[in-house]
Design a protein around this motif. Sequence first.
Motif, PDB file in Angstrom:
ATOM      1  N   ARG A  32      -4.857  -4.843  -9.339  1.00 46.25           N
ATOM      2  CA  ARG A  32      -4.754  -3.430  -8.949  1.00 46.25           C
ATOM      3  C   ARG A  32      -5.366  -3.214  -7.558  1.00 46.25           C
ATOM      4  O   ARG A  32      -4.811  -2.525  -6.723  1.00 46.25           O
ATOM      5  CB  ARG A  32      -5.448  -2.555  -9.998  1.00 46.25           C
ATOM      6  CG  ARG A  32      -4.950  -1.125 -10.001  1.00 46.25           C
ATOM      7  CD  ARG A  32      -5.347  -0.348 -11.240  1.00 46.25           C
ATOM      8  NE  ARG A  32      -6.691  -0.618 -11.684  1.00 46.25           N
ATOM      9  CZ  ARG A  32      -7.011  -1.042 -12.904  1.00 46.25           C
ATOM     10  NH1 ARG A  32      -6.074  -1.257 -13.787  1.00 46.25           N
ATOM     11  NH2 ARG A  32      -8.261  -1.238 -13.245  1.00 46.25           N
ATOM     12  N   GLU A  33      -6.515  -3.847  -7.340  1.00 42.70           N
ATOM     13  CA  GLU A  33      -7.182  -3.717  -6.029  1.00 42.70           C
ATOM     14  C   GLU A  33      -6.312  -4.279  -4.920  1.00 42.70           C
ATOM     15  O   GLU A  33      -6.110  -3.643  -3.881  1.00 42.70           O
ATOM     16  CB  GLU A  33      -8.536  -4.452  -6.053  1.00 42.70           C
ATOM     17  CG  GLU A  33      -9.636  -3.700  -6.753  1.00 42.70           C
ATOM     18  CD  GLU A  33     -10.035  -2.415  -6.049  1.00 42.70           C
ATOM     19  OE1 GLU A  33     -10.254  -2.427  -4.838  1.00 42.70           O
ATOM     20  OE2 GLU A  33     -10.092  -1.380  -6.732  1.00 42.70           O
ATOM     21  N   THR A  91      -3.388  -2.029  -4.268  1.00 43.26           N
ATOM     22  CA  THR A  91      -3.768  -0.803  -3.548  1.00 43.26           C
ATOM     23  C   THR A  91      -3.930  -1.090  -2.055  1.00 43.26           C
ATOM     24  O   THR A  91      -3.470  -0.317  -1.207  1.00 43.26           O
ATOM     25  CB  THR A  91      -5.106  -0.260  -4.110  1.00 43.26           C
ATOM     26  OG1 THR A  91      -4.982  -0.132  -5.511  1.00 43.26           O
ATOM     27  CG2 THR A  91      -5.450   1.080  -3.508  1.00 43.26           C
TER      28      THR A  91
END
Lengths: 257, 243
Positions: A18-19, A22
């Motif tokens: 997810r990081e 993003t």
Amino acid sequence: MISGLAQRIGRLTLFFLREVGTHVLLLARAATAGGYLLRRRHLLIEQMHKIGVRSLPLVTIVSLFTGAVASWQAAYQFRGLISFDYLGAAVSAAILIELSPVLTGLVVAGRVGASIAAELGTMRVTEQIDALETLAIDPVHYLAAPRILAGFIMMPALVIYSNLVAHAGGYLVAYSMLDVSTAAFFGSARRYFLVHNVVAGLLKAFFFGGGTALIGCSIGFRTAGGAEGVGASTIRAFVYSSAFILVMDYILATLLF
Amino acid sequence: MITIHDVHKRFGEKRVLEGVSLTIPEGKTAVIVGCSGCGKTVLLRSIIGLVSPDSGSIRVGEDEVVGAERRDLFRIRRRFGMLFQGAALFDSLTVAENIGLALREHTRLSRQEIRNRVREKLEVVGLSGIEDRKPAELSGGMRKRVGLARALIMDPRYVLFDEPTTGLDPVMSDAINRLIIGTQRRLGITAIVVTHDMTSAFGIGDKIAMISDGRIVFEGTPEAFRTSALPAVKQFVRGGLDG
């Protein structure tokens, strides 16, 4: 116990993905700001000054002592085995390939990455980023793109400067404390000099600089929770940037050498 | 006209808006009141697209805000100005740069023309000679006025006010209320004010809507609000714990 461990690993993997996602999405959105930055050059120049020029004092100190220590430690390893005539070559290669890019990267991660996260984080929690949105100004174009591009441009410039200062530091120690002549130090450095080493070091710097600024922006934009949140973002930006630099250094080393 | 229809929004498990429907008439001042945390600021931020509702519709004229593409949202936002609760001035810019930023970004006006427009808007909000000051050098009331000047710089049709009198002393609150009324009348804008300050609501509103438990429980004139028999409204007007 095993299922608990598996759950934990799964959660960490999802968090990591997810990081990364993003950050990549932010980079993709910032990449569409090319035309905007051409019209608003002053935003880019301001950030280049903040990231580059204002980092010079710190980079000078770090580079000078890095070169000095590299010279002293190389002499310690050479003693009784290799002639000090080769000291310049060893110190120079270490500076160009590894020491300057990585140490400058880490110093800039601490100074610039964390300050970008703190600045944008404060803007987020005080609704300044929302205010930009209401004025129909894209915060990614106005705030993130100039910082990320300035990071990509200024880190290689800082590493070129760091290379010079570190060589000076290495030479000063070799000449004044190890009785290595100027001709011997720079002669061996020149004999074993490879353009590839310089290019590889600058390529590393390019990725370190852009990555550090990107991480600072991404974390800053997602700050929440007032002053405490800003503090947490600042630390997170430094930790992520440092980890990114060390992992990226390994990946690039395996690809370039 | 702004038409809000059946808007829902939840943050995690917390339902904030549960089917809010409301009409904001053109050229009037609508005041949205309600207790702290009842969702009125979320509704205000939804109108300008800072918060994305989970479902429902918010139409600004012919344009739909809910689910709009980013590019369309920026186009819609050019018709809006917003005054934030803490003014949200850009710390690193001077007062003139704060107010003139949107002009610099969206128009081809010269520096001098921007400077003139900034001075004009500062006069509208009753300030002058502070163009070169930084936000840190301003009082709370001055910051709000500068925030309003910034909100008005692009001559918007709609101006949103988030708790405009919160944190101000009664004298400054009254000055801000008069400023909102004066600005609305002089410029003919549609003003949407979120507040829990009833003195302010009765003083400036042409229409009052009250949010409670994520829904609009009252919509009408200030007079009708004052005399409403609804327990939630009576409790809010009186300021007591019981309805």
